[in-house]
Design a protein around this motif. Structure first.
Motif, PDB file in Angstrom:
ATOM      1  N   UNK A  54     -44.170  41.560  88.937  1.00 26.45           N
ATOM      2  CA  UNK A  54     -45.300  42.477  88.940  1.00 26.45           C
ATOM      3  C   UNK A  54     -46.453  41.966  88.110  1.00 26.45           C
ATOM      4  N   UNK A  55     -47.609  42.579  88.330  1.00 28.57           N
ATOM      5  CA  UNK A  55     -48.769  42.255  87.507  1.00 28.57           C
ATOM      6  C   UNK A  55     -49.882  43.262  87.731  1.00 28.57           C
ATOM      7  N   UNK A  56     -50.878  43.180  86.865  1.00 31.74           N
ATOM      8  CA  UNK A  56     -52.125  43.938  86.997  1.00 31.74           C
ATOM      9  C   UNK A  56     -53.176  43.217  86.180  1.00 31.74           C
ATOM     10  N   UNK A  69     -56.691  46.950  87.723  1.00 37.16           N
ATOM     11  CA  UNK A  69     -56.823  46.499  89.105  1.00 37.16           C
ATOM     12  C   UNK A  69     -55.540  45.827  89.581  1.00 37.16           C
ATOM     13  N   UNK A  70     -55.360  45.881  90.876  1.00 36.58           N
ATOM     14  CA  UNK A  70     -54.328  45.094  91.556  1.00 36.58           C
ATOM     15  C   UNK A  70     -52.921  45.278  90.992  1.00 36.58           C
ATOM     16  N   UNK A  71     -52.585  46.490  90.560  1.00 39.34           N
ATOM     17  CA  UNK A  71     -51.224  46.731  90.069  1.00 39.34           C
ATOM     18  C   UNK A  71     -50.243  46.563  91.219  1.00 39.34           C
ATOM     19  N   UNK A  72     -49.300  45.673  91.028  1.00 42.00           N
ATOM     20  CA  UNK A  72     -48.285  45.390  92.041  1.00 42.00           C
ATOM     21  C   UNK A  72     -46.938  45.217  91.364  1.00 42.00           C
ATOM     22  N   UNK A  73     -45.911  45.762  91.971  1.00 40.91           N
ATOM     23  CA  UNK A  73     -44.523  45.543  91.549  1.00 40.91           C
ATOM     24  C   UNK A  73     -43.752  45.178  92.808  1.00 40.91           C
TER      25      UNK A  73
END
Length: 152
Positions: A54-56, A69-73
């Motif tokens: 994951x990241x943001x 922005x762009x929070x993804x898991x």
């Protein structure tokens, strides 16, 4: 165990791979490798062992306003608290930087509300934010995202 760390330029390929489906689905805005590289210091990554899960990014708009922005898991890591850890890290970083507010635009408001964010009208979002990013979205100008603010 989940570990967080700041991104490096060497992480860009893995970051792009992780987000590819959400970009195709119009959930997250596409970012070029160059755009990610330019903003690499904004990204916080989550790893389980050696795997990026994951990241943001904490993007700064002004001395008072930042945006997650762009929070993804990754699908395999959802439900493990990864997103919460990333958001809490971003909130802490915003506080350390002296920012007053953290903005999010999301389709999953409930997640952010549990972390202290409050829904606001989109009209209260700074105009430069709307034109800078939203115009790149496949859903523009008909947007279903919900805007929320966290007061640091």
């Amino acid at each position: 165990m989940i570990k967080l760390r700041k991104a490096t330029l060497y992480d860009i390929t893995a970051m792009q791979k992780l987000v590819i489906q959400e970009v195709k689905d119009g959930i997250i805005l596409a970012r070029s490798n160059d755009e990610i590289a330019t903003n690499i210091r904004s990204y916080i990554l989550a790893f389980k062992e050696q795997e990026l899960i994951g990241y943001a990014a904490l993007h700064i708009h002004s001395p008072n306003l930042s945006e997650i922005r762009s929070l993804i898991v990754s699908k395999s890591a959802r439900g493990l608290g990864v997103g919460k850890k990333i958001v809490e890290y971003c909130k802490h970083e915003a506080k350390e930087l002296g920012l007053k507010e953290v903005l999010v635009l999301t389709y999953i408001a409930e997640f952010f509300e549990k972390l202290g964010f409050k829904e606001i009208e989109k009209e209260k979002i700074p105009e430069h934010k709307i034109w800078q990013d939203c115009i790149k979205c496949i859903h523009f100008p008909v947007c279903n995202e919900i805007s929320l603010i966290y007061k640091v």
